[in-house]
Design an enzyme around this catalytic site. Structure first.
Site, mmCIF file in Angstrom:
data_model
loop_
_atom_site.group_PDB
_atom_site.id
_atom_site.type_symbol
_atom_site.label_atom_id
_atom_site.label_comp_id
_atom_site.label_asym_id
_atom_site.label_seq_id
_atom_site.Cartn_x
_atom_site.Cartn_y
_atom_site.Cartn_z
ATOM 1 N N VAL A 65 -3.553 9.778 -7.128
ATOM 2 C CA VAL A 65 -2.630 10.452 -6.196
ATOM 3 C C VAL A 65 -1.234 10.382 -6.817
ATOM 4 O O VAL A 65 -0.806 9.318 -7.292
ATOM 5 C CB VAL A 65 -2.643 9.768 -4.816
ATOM 6 C CG1 VAL A 65 -1.658 10.434 -3.869
ATOM 7 C CG2 VAL A 65 -4.060 9.807 -4.232
ATOM 8 N N HIS A 68 -3.534 4.218 -2.191
ATOM 9 C CA HIS A 68 -4.446 3.304 -1.483
ATOM 10 C C HIS A 68 -5.016 3.992 -0.235
ATOM 11 O O HIS A 68 -6.198 3.845 0.072
ATOM 12 C CB HIS A 68 -3.707 2.032 -1.047
ATOM 13 C CG HIS A 68 -3.134 1.227 -2.173
ATOM 14 N ND1 HIS A 68 -1.781 1.147 -2.400
ATOM 15 C CD2 HIS A 68 -3.718 0.467 -3.124
ATOM 16 C CE1 HIS A 68 -1.548 0.359 -3.442
ATOM 17 N NE2 HIS A 68 -2.713 -0.069 -3.903
ATOM 18 N N LEU A 73 0.819 -1.217 0.000
ATOM 19 C CA LEU A 73 0.000 0.000 0.000
ATOM 20 C C LEU A 73 0.854 1.269 0.000
ATOM 21 O O LEU A 73 1.935 1.311 0.583
ATOM 22 C CB LEU A 73 -0.919 0.013 1.231
ATOM 23 C CG LEU A 73 -1.867 -1.186 1.381
ATOM 24 C CD1 LEU A 73 -2.800 -0.966 2.582
ATOM 25 C CD2 LEU A 73 -2.694 -1.442 0.128
HETATM 26 P P1 AMP Z 1 -3.694 -2.234 -6.685
HETATM 27 O O1 AMP Z 1 -3.256 -2.613 -5.318
HETATM 28 O O2 AMP Z 1 -2.585 -1.694 -7.548
HETATM 29 O O3 AMP Z 1 -4.523 -3.298 -7.352
HETATM 30 O O4 AMP Z 1 -4.663 -0.996 -6.491
HETATM 31 C C1 AMP Z 1 -5.762 -1.069 -5.639
HETATM 32 C C2 AMP Z 1 -6.609 0.156 -5.852
HETATM 33 O O5 AMP Z 1 -5.827 1.321 -5.564
HETATM 34 C C3 AMP Z 1 -7.094 0.293 -7.301
HETATM 35 O O6 AMP Z 1 -8.436 0.743 -7.298
HETATM 36 C C4 AMP Z 1 -6.152 1.320 -7.859
HETATM 37 O O7 AMP Z 1 -6.702 2.059 -8.947
HETATM 38 C C5 AMP Z 1 -5.932 2.221 -6.658
HETATM 39 N N1 AMP Z 1 -4.708 3.006 -6.838
HETATM 40 C C6 AMP Z 1 -3.475 2.544 -7.139
HETATM 41 N N2 AMP Z 1 -2.618 3.573 -7.304
HETATM 42 C C7 AMP Z 1 -3.326 4.706 -7.098
HETATM 43 C C8 AMP Z 1 -3.012 6.090 -7.121
HETATM 44 N N3 AMP Z 1 -1.799 6.535 -7.409
HETATM 45 N N4 AMP Z 1 -4.008 6.984 -6.850
HETATM 46 C C9 AMP Z 1 -5.265 6.540 -6.571
HETATM 47 N N5 AMP Z 1 -5.621 5.251 -6.525
HETATM 48 C C10 AMP Z 1 -4.669 4.342 -6.786
#
Ligand code: AMP
Length: 290
Positions: A180, A41, A37
């Protein structure tokens, strides 16, 4: 003193917890993740906490959304840190199922959205969105949230899942949270830690280039032939300085349609996937043309 959260390690535990919790008018928010995370996240978790009475975080590196040759085996794991972040963000329940629990032997059911999953990442990551959709529907069924929170950093994922929720009449709301970024514009990603110092210096050029394209296309009110010219020239620029560009596309939202001409009143997705060394990064901007 921060409130400790409940950890559910199996689907059985999660189903029993969900059956036992009486929500009444209270709202349950859900944030699915693959762990490692970061502040992106955390933003999802904090928004979920603000909007709901209970927040469930899932951490599951889903093998079925990785294609062959991708980084499933190398995907970063940082459970202790993740749990600390969960605690700081006020998460109530952490769901940490195992691979075998989610996909037991002889597992054979998959969900596939057929249109929005095709372009962009779908073209290069065969089976990716079916893997994402399948695990999310399983999690939605298990957790039964009122609202699930997704980052617009993975915009195609958000629009694909939104379409599935609509098409299959799933009884939940999805909330898309703006990307973000680091101070220099690089979108936060669990994979950024794999960038070499040199590539990390280059990486903010992705977002810079997206903004330049936006200006060129939407302020110069470019015709369709020059949309392609603008995109091609950006690919050239990025490749010249060391990126390998997998795609750079402008599509119309919400159905990710090809764009012939831009027209006022529509919303567009400008999306990119690149490799820097072995690290694949994606980014996008959503442009409301008003
Ligand atoms: P992941 O763990 O990469 O599968 O991401 C889990 C959630 O966090 C997904 O909905 C992603 O789109 C979101 N997420 C990942 N990176 C970012 C970021 N930089 N800004 C906002 N949400 C993010």
């Amino acid at each position: 003193m921060l409130q400790p959260f409940l950890v559910l390690n199996t689907v059985k535990e999660a189903l029993e917890w969900r059956a036992s919790v009486s929500l009444g008018d209270k709202k349950l928010g859900f944030v699915p993740t693959m762990g490692a995370l970061h502040d992106g996240h955390s933003e999802l978790l904090r928004t979920a906490k603000k909007n709901s009475d209970f927040v469930v975080l899932s951490i599951f590196v889903n093998p079925n959304q990785f294609s062959e040759g991708e980084d499933f085996e190398q995907y970063p794991v940082a459970l202790d840190r993740d749990l600390k972040i969960a605690e700081e963000c006020g998460v109530d329940v952490v769901f940490l199922p195992s691979k075998l629990d989610i996909y037991p032997e002889n597992y054979s059911t998959f969900v596939k959205e057929l249109v929005l999953s095709e372009p962009l990442c779908g073209e290069f990551r065969s089976g990716h969105f079916s893997g994402v959709a399948t695990v999310l529907i399983k999690f939605f069924n298990i957790i039964q949230p009122h609202c699930a929170y997704f980052g617009l950093k993975d915009a195609q994922q958000f629009f694909v899942v939104s379409k599935i929720v609509k098409d299959l009449n799933l009884n939940l709301h999805l909330e898309g949270i703006p990307t973000v970024r680091e101070k220099d514009g690089l979108a936060l990603s669990s994979r950024n830690i794999y960038l070499s110092d040199k590539d990390r210096e280059l990486a903010p050029r992705i977002y810079e280039e997206l903004q330049k394209i936006k200006e060129k296309i939407f302020l110069d009110k470019t015709s369709s032939s020059s949309i392609l010219r603008v995109l091609t020239s950006s690919v050239f620029t990025l490749e010249r300085i060391g990126f390998q560009v997998q795609y750079l596309k402008l599509l119309k939202l919400p159905y990710l349609e090809r764009v012939e001409n831009i027209s006022i009143g529509n919303t567009y997705l400008l999306a990119i996937a690149v490799y820097l060394g072995n690290t694949r990064l994606i980014d996008n901007i959503i442009i409301e043309y008003i």
